[in-house]
Write a protein that holds these residues in place. Structure first.
Motif, mmCIF file in Angstrom:
data_model
loop_
_atom_site.group_PDB
_atom_site.id
_atom_site.type_symbol
_atom_site.label_atom_id
_atom_site.label_comp_id
_atom_site.label_asym_id
_atom_site.label_seq_id
_atom_site.Cartn_x
_atom_site.Cartn_y
_atom_site.Cartn_z
ATOM 1 N N THR A 5 0.824 -1.200 0.000
ATOM 2 C CA THR A 5 0.000 0.000 0.000
ATOM 3 C C THR A 5 0.857 1.248 0.000
ATOM 4 O O THR A 5 2.081 1.197 0.101
ATOM 5 C CB THR A 5 -0.896 0.001 1.241
ATOM 6 O OG1 THR A 5 -0.065 -0.094 2.406
ATOM 7 C CG2 THR A 5 -1.833 -1.190 1.214
ATOM 8 N N ALA A 6 0.213 2.388 -0.085
ATOM 9 C CA ALA A 6 0.884 3.685 -0.113
ATOM 10 C C ALA A 6 1.600 3.942 1.205
ATOM 11 O O ALA A 6 1.381 3.239 2.194
ATOM 12 C CB ALA A 6 -0.143 4.776 -0.380
ATOM 13 N N PRO A 7 2.473 4.971 1.254
ATOM 14 C CA PRO A 7 3.207 5.267 2.478
ATOM 15 C C PRO A 7 2.275 5.519 3.658
ATOM 16 O O PRO A 7 1.192 6.071 3.501
ATOM 17 C CB PRO A 7 3.995 6.539 2.121
ATOM 18 C CG PRO A 7 4.067 6.546 0.650
ATOM 19 C CD PRO A 7 2.840 5.874 0.158
ATOM 20 N N ASP A 8 2.706 5.090 4.825
ATOM 21 C CA ASP A 8 1.942 5.341 6.034
ATOM 22 C C ASP A 8 2.174 6.768 6.506
ATOM 23 O O ASP A 8 3.082 7.450 6.048
ATOM 24 C CB ASP A 8 2.377 4.363 7.126
ATOM 25 C CG ASP A 8 2.342 2.930 6.625
ATOM 26 O OD1 ASP A 8 3.423 2.341 6.527
ATOM 27 O OD2 ASP A 8 1.247 2.446 6.295
ATOM 28 N N ARG A 9 1.380 7.173 7.454
ATOM 29 C CA ARG A 9 1.551 8.502 8.032
ATOM 30 C C ARG A 9 2.870 8.552 8.802
ATOM 31 O O ARG A 9 3.173 7.670 9.604
ATOM 32 C CB ARG A 9 0.383 8.817 8.963
ATOM 33 C CG ARG A 9 0.452 10.206 9.567
ATOM 34 C CD ARG A 9 -0.804 10.520 10.357
ATOM 35 N NE ARG A 9 -0.709 11.827 10.957
ATOM 36 C CZ ARG A 9 -0.971 12.967 10.321
ATOM 37 N NH1 ARG A 9 -1.328 12.922 9.049
ATOM 38 N NH2 ARG A 9 -0.877 14.123 10.924
ATOM 39 N N SER A 10 3.654 9.565 8.556
ATOM 40 C CA SER A 10 4.983 9.664 9.149
ATOM 41 C C SER A 10 4.948 10.470 10.437
ATOM 42 O O SER A 10 4.084 11.328 10.646
ATOM 43 C CB SER A 10 5.923 10.342 8.160
ATOM 44 O OG SER A 10 7.148 10.642 8.781
ATOM 45 N N MET A 11 5.917 10.196 11.303
ATOM 46 C CA MET A 11 6.116 11.035 12.475
ATOM 47 C C MET A 11 6.613 12.415 12.082
ATOM 48 O O MET A 11 6.455 13.376 12.826
ATOM 49 C CB MET A 11 7.144 10.384 13.409
ATOM 50 C CG MET A 11 6.710 9.089 14.059
ATOM 51 S SD MET A 11 8.018 8.417 15.096
ATOM 52 C CE MET A 11 8.208 9.749 16.299
ATOM 53 N N ALA A 12 7.227 12.518 10.906
ATOM 54 C CA ALA A 12 7.739 13.800 10.433
ATOM 55 C C ALA A 12 6.575 14.662 9.924
ATOM 56 O O ALA A 12 5.654 14.164 9.286
ATOM 57 C CB ALA A 12 8.758 13.584 9.323
ATOM 58 N N THR A 13 6.638 15.948 10.194
ATOM 59 C CA THR A 13 5.563 16.869 9.828
ATOM 60 C C THR A 13 6.131 18.077 9.093
ATOM 61 O O THR A 13 7.332 18.375 9.205
ATOM 62 C CB THR A 13 4.838 17.368 11.080
ATOM 63 O OG1 THR A 13 5.780 18.127 11.881
ATOM 64 C CG2 THR A 13 4.292 16.205 11.897
ATOM 65 N N PRO A 14 5.304 18.800 8.342
ATOM 66 C CA PRO A 14 5.782 20.034 7.702
ATOM 67 C C PRO A 14 6.374 21.018 8.701
ATOM 68 O O PRO A 14 7.325 21.742 8.374
ATOM 69 C CB PRO A 14 4.520 20.584 7.042
ATOM 70 C CG PRO A 14 3.671 19.376 6.774
ATOM 71 C CD PRO A 14 3.920 18.461 7.943
ATOM 72 N N GLU A 15 5.827 21.060 9.897
ATOM 73 C CA GLU A 15 6.361 21.966 10.919
ATOM 74 C C GLU A 15 7.786 21.574 11.300
ATOM 75 O O GLU A 15 8.661 22.440 11.482
ATOM 76 C CB GLU A 15 5.454 21.950 12.156
ATOM 77 C CG GLU A 15 4.085 22.559 11.960
ATOM 78 C CD GLU A 15 3.136 21.664 11.176
ATOM 79 O OE1 GLU A 15 2.162 22.197 10.617
ATOM 80 O OE2 GLU A 15 3.388 20.425 11.111
ATOM 81 N N LEU A 16 8.029 20.270 11.389
ATOM 82 C CA LEU A 16 9.384 19.808 11.692
ATOM 83 C C LEU A 16 10.326 20.133 10.543
ATOM 84 O O LEU A 16 11.458 20.580 10.756
ATOM 85 C CB LEU A 16 9.381 18.308 11.955
ATOM 86 C CG LEU A 16 10.773 17.686 12.147
ATOM 87 C CD1 LEU A 16 11.417 18.200 13.425
ATOM 88 C CD2 LEU A 16 10.692 16.161 12.160
ATOM 89 N N PHE A 17 9.870 19.924 9.306
ATOM 90 C CA PHE A 17 10.710 20.234 8.153
ATOM 91 C C PHE A 17 11.145 21.695 8.182
ATOM 92 O O PHE A 17 12.309 22.027 7.955
ATOM 93 C CB PHE A 17 9.966 19.940 6.851
ATOM 94 C CG PHE A 17 9.503 18.523 6.682
ATOM 95 C CD1 PHE A 17 10.108 17.476 7.372
ATOM 96 C CD2 PHE A 17 8.451 18.227 5.838
ATOM 97 C CE1 PHE A 17 9.675 16.167 7.216
ATOM 98 C CE2 PHE A 17 8.009 16.918 5.674
ATOM 99 C CZ PHE A 17 8.618 15.895 6.372
ATOM 100 N N ALA A 18 10.171 22.588 8.441
ATOM 101 C CA ALA A 18 10.479 24.024 8.459
ATOM 102 C C ALA A 18 11.459 24.346 9.577
ATOM 103 O O ALA A 18 12.381 25.158 9.406
ATOM 104 C CB ALA A 18 9.195 24.831 8.621
ATOM 105 N N SER A 19 11.281 23.704 10.726
ATOM 106 C CA SER A 19 12.184 23.945 11.852
ATOM 107 C C SER A 19 13.600 23.493 11.525
ATOM 108 O O SER A 19 14.576 24.205 11.812
ATOM 109 C CB SER A 19 11.668 23.209 13.088
ATOM 110 O OG SER A 19 12.595 23.265 14.145
#
Length: 522
Positions: A5-19
Motif C-alpha cells: 500500500t501507499a506510504p503510512d503517516r509519518s512522524m515527520a511533519t511540515p512543521e518539523l521540516f520548516a524547523s
C-alpha cells in the motif's frame, strides 16, 4: 513483483521540516522544492546558501573550533556519547526522514541509523586512544627525547551525497568533531532533512552550533566556495567531481579524502548453496535499489553452479515486494529521483539494443510510484554496452559466466574502479585467496557490502578511480589531524657544534650506528 500500500503517516511533519531547514546557513530568499521519491510530490522547501554564506559559516567555525579543540578528549567524548543516545531515542523519526528523502525501505533505513550510531560511539571512545601523544625513539639516545602529538587541522569541509545522507554524514563529520575540528557541511538537497536532524541531536548534546554548520546549494557555487576555504575536504560522489575537488585541494596544498565511484564485482564460486547465494546477491546488488557506491553491479558465476543460481535469483527477485511503506513490508524501494530513473532506462535500452537479455525485471513500475523500477539482471552483456563498464548506480546488475576462480578474479579486476568486492563460497581457503587477489579497498566474504560497511573500526575506501584516503577506524580519525614532532635536548650528552667536537665524536657516532644495527634498534 508485488506492491504494498501507499506510504503510512509519518512522524515527520511540515512543521518539523520548516524547523530543521531554519538551521541551514542561508541569508537569501532562494529556495528549492524537494520531492519525496515515494510519490514524486513536494516534501518540503529548502533554502539555498550563497558563496558568502559559506564564507560566513567557515569564519564562525574557525572561532568555534578553537574552544572545541581546547575542550579536550574527555569533554568531547561525553558530548558525543550523549549525541549517540539522542540518535537512538529518535530512531523512528530518523527512519521516517531517511525513507521520505531517499525512497528506501524501512529495513534499509535501519542500516543508516545503526551505522550513524555505531560511528558516533566508536569515535567518541577511540579518539583519545588513537590521537593522544606518544614517545618515539630519538635519533641519538641520551642526547634527545622525541614525542609526537596531534593537532586538529581546523575547519573541515564535508560534501555529502543524497543516497546515504545520514550514515555518510556521520562517517565524516563525527570523527572530525572527535579530533577537535569544526565542520562546514554541504548537504545534498535530497538528503538535507536527514543531515539536519542528525546535526540537531549533536547540537542538543552540546556540540557548539557554529562547530557544525550546514550549507546547501549547487556544487559549482557552494561546493567550490567550501573547497576554497577549508583546511581539509571530504567528498563522496562521482569520480569526475572527485578529480576536480582533488585538483583544487592540491593547488591549495590541503588534504582530501574522496570516496568515489564503483563498478563492484561479486564472485559466486561453485561450492555455494545456490538459493542462499541468490538471496545474498539480490540484496548486495539492489539494496537502496543499487544506489550505493559499494553495492554490486557485476556478478561472476562459476559455470557449474550457474543454472541453479540463476533460477534462484530470478525467483527471489520475481517474488520481491516493491514499495515505500514506512513499515517493514517492502523488500525493495524506489529510485531517488527522475534523473536516476532516466539513467537506469538509458543503460537498459543501450544494453538491449546491443544484444543483452533481461533475466528478471527490466520494467518501470509507475503503479507503485513514479521512480520505481524492478530490480533487473542482464545477461549477454558485452564491452560495447554502457552497462559493462560504466557505473549505473541503480537497479541493474549484469551476470557473467566463468570457468575458474582465476578467470573470475581477472574479470573482476578488469575495471578502472576498485571500491568493494564480494566472494560467495563455503571454502575459507578459496575466499582468502580471492580476497588477497582482488583489487578493491574492501572485500566481503559471503556478504555483499554490509560486513565492511558496518565495521567502523576498520578503514573504508577505494583504490584506482574509486578514490583516495579512508574513512572509519583509526585511519578515519588520523586524516583530521597533523602530526607535530617535539624533540627535547636532555643535556646528558651534548651534540657536536664545532669542528673539534665533531672530530672527537665522529668515531663514536659510527660505532653507535653499528650497535643500533646489531641490536635491531629502529
Amino acid at each position: 513483483m508485488r506492491a504494498p500500500t501507499a506510504p503510512d503517516r509519518s512522524m515527520a511533519t511540515p512543521e518539523l521540516f520548516a524547523s530543521l531547514t531554519d538551521d541551514v546557513v542561508a541569508s537569501g530568499s532562494v529556495t528549492v522544492t524537494v520531492p519525496t521519491p515515494s510519490t514524486g510530490e513536494p516534501l518540503h522547501e529548502l533554502p539555498h546558501s550563497s558563496a558568502d554564506d559559506v564564507g560566513e559559516a567557515v569564519a564562525r567555525a574557525r572561532l568555534a573550533q578553537l574552544a572545541w579543540a581546547r575542550a579536550g578528549f574527555a569533554e568531547r567524548r561525553r558530548i558525543l556519547l550523549r549525541a549517540h543516545d539522542r540518535l537512538l531515542d529518535r530512531n523512528a523519526l530518523l527512519l521516517d526522514l531517511v525513507q521520505l528523502e531517499s525512497g528506501k525501505t524501512r529495513g534499509q533505513a535501519v542500516e543508516e541509523v545503526f551505522e550513524a550510531a555505531s560511528v558516533t560511539r566508536y569515535n567518541a571512545l577511540a579518539a583519545r586512544r588513537v590521537l593522544r601523544g606518544r614517545s618515539r625513539r630519538a635519533g641519538v639516545p641520551l642526547a634527545v627525547t622525541t614525542r609526537v602529538r596531534y593537532r586538529a587541522k581546523g575547519v573541515v569541509g564535508v560534501i555529502t551525497p543524497w543516497n546515504y545522507a545520514l550514515s555518510l554524514a556521520a562517517m565524516d563529520v563525527v570523527p572530525a568533531l572527535a579530533a577537535g575540528c569544526a565542520v562546514v557541511q554541504k548537504a545534498d538537497d535530497q538528503g538535507a532533512l536527514s543531515i539536519l536532524a542528525l546535526r540537531r541531536a549533536f547540537i542538543e548534546a552540546g556540540v557548539p552550533e557554529a562547530a557544525w554548520a550546514v550549507v546547501t546549494g549547487s556544487g559549482t557555487v557552494v561546493g567550490e566556495a567550501l573547497t576554497d576555504r577549508v583546511d581539509y575536504i571530504c567528498f563522496t560522489g562521482s569520480t569526475a567531481t572527485g578529480r576536480a575537488i582533488a585538483e583544487k585541494a592540491g593547488r591549495r596544498l590541503v588534504g582530501a579524502s574522496l570516496e568515489l565511484g564503483g563498478k563492484n564485482a561479486m564472485i559466486v564460486l561453485d561450492d555455494v548453496d545456490p538459493v542462499q547465494a541468490a538471496a545474498d546477491a539480490a540484496y548486495g546488488c539492489f539494496s537502496a535499489m543499487g544506489q550505493l557506491c559499494v553495492s554490486m553491479e557485476r556478478i561472476y558465476v562459476h559455470r557449474r553452479i550457474a543454472a541453479p543460481f540463476t533460477r534462484a535469483l530470478v525467483e527471489h527477485l520475481g517474488a520481491a515486494r516493491l514499495g515505500s511503506s514506512l513499515e517493514y513490508t517492502s523488500d525493495f524501494g524506489s529510485l531517488a529521483t527522475a534523473a536516476q530513473l532516466e539513467r537506469v532506462e538509458e543503460h537498459l535500452d543501450d544494453a538491449l539494443a546491443n544484444g543483452a537479455t533481461v533475466l528478471v525485471g527490466g520494467r518501470p513500475r509507475p503503479d507503485v510510484g513514479p521512480w520505481f523500477f524492478e530490480p533487473t539482471v542482464l545477461t549477454g552483456v558485452t564491452s560495447e554496452m554502457r552497462v559493462h563498464a560504466e557505473e549505473t548506480f541503480g537497479a541493474i546488475a549484469s551476470l557473467y559466466l566463468v570457468d575458474s576462480d582465476e578467470e573470475a578474479i581477472l574479470a573482476a579486476n578488469a575495471s578502472e574502479y576498485g571500491l568493494n568486492a564480494s566472494v560467495l563460497t563455503r571454502s575459507p581457503r578459496r575466499a582468502r585467496r580471492a580476497a588477497e587477489a582482488l583489487e578493491a579497498g574492501s572485500v566481503n566474504i559471503n556478504e555483499g557490502y554490509r560486513g565492511s560497511f558496518s565495521s567502523v573500526d576498520a578503514p573504508m575506501g577505494g583504490v584506482k578511480a574509486s578514490g583516495l584516503g579512508r574513512r572509519n577506524g583509526p585511519e578515519g580519525l588520523l586524516r583530521f589531524v597533523d602530526p607535530v614532532t617535539v624533540s627535547t635536548s636532555t643535556g646528558l650528552l651534548r651534540l657536536p657544534r664545532t669542528a673539534r667536537e665533531f672530530s672527537a665524536l665522529a668515531g663514536p657516532f659510527v660505532l653507535l650506528a653499528r650497535v643500533l644495527r646489531a641490536i635491531r634498534r629502529r
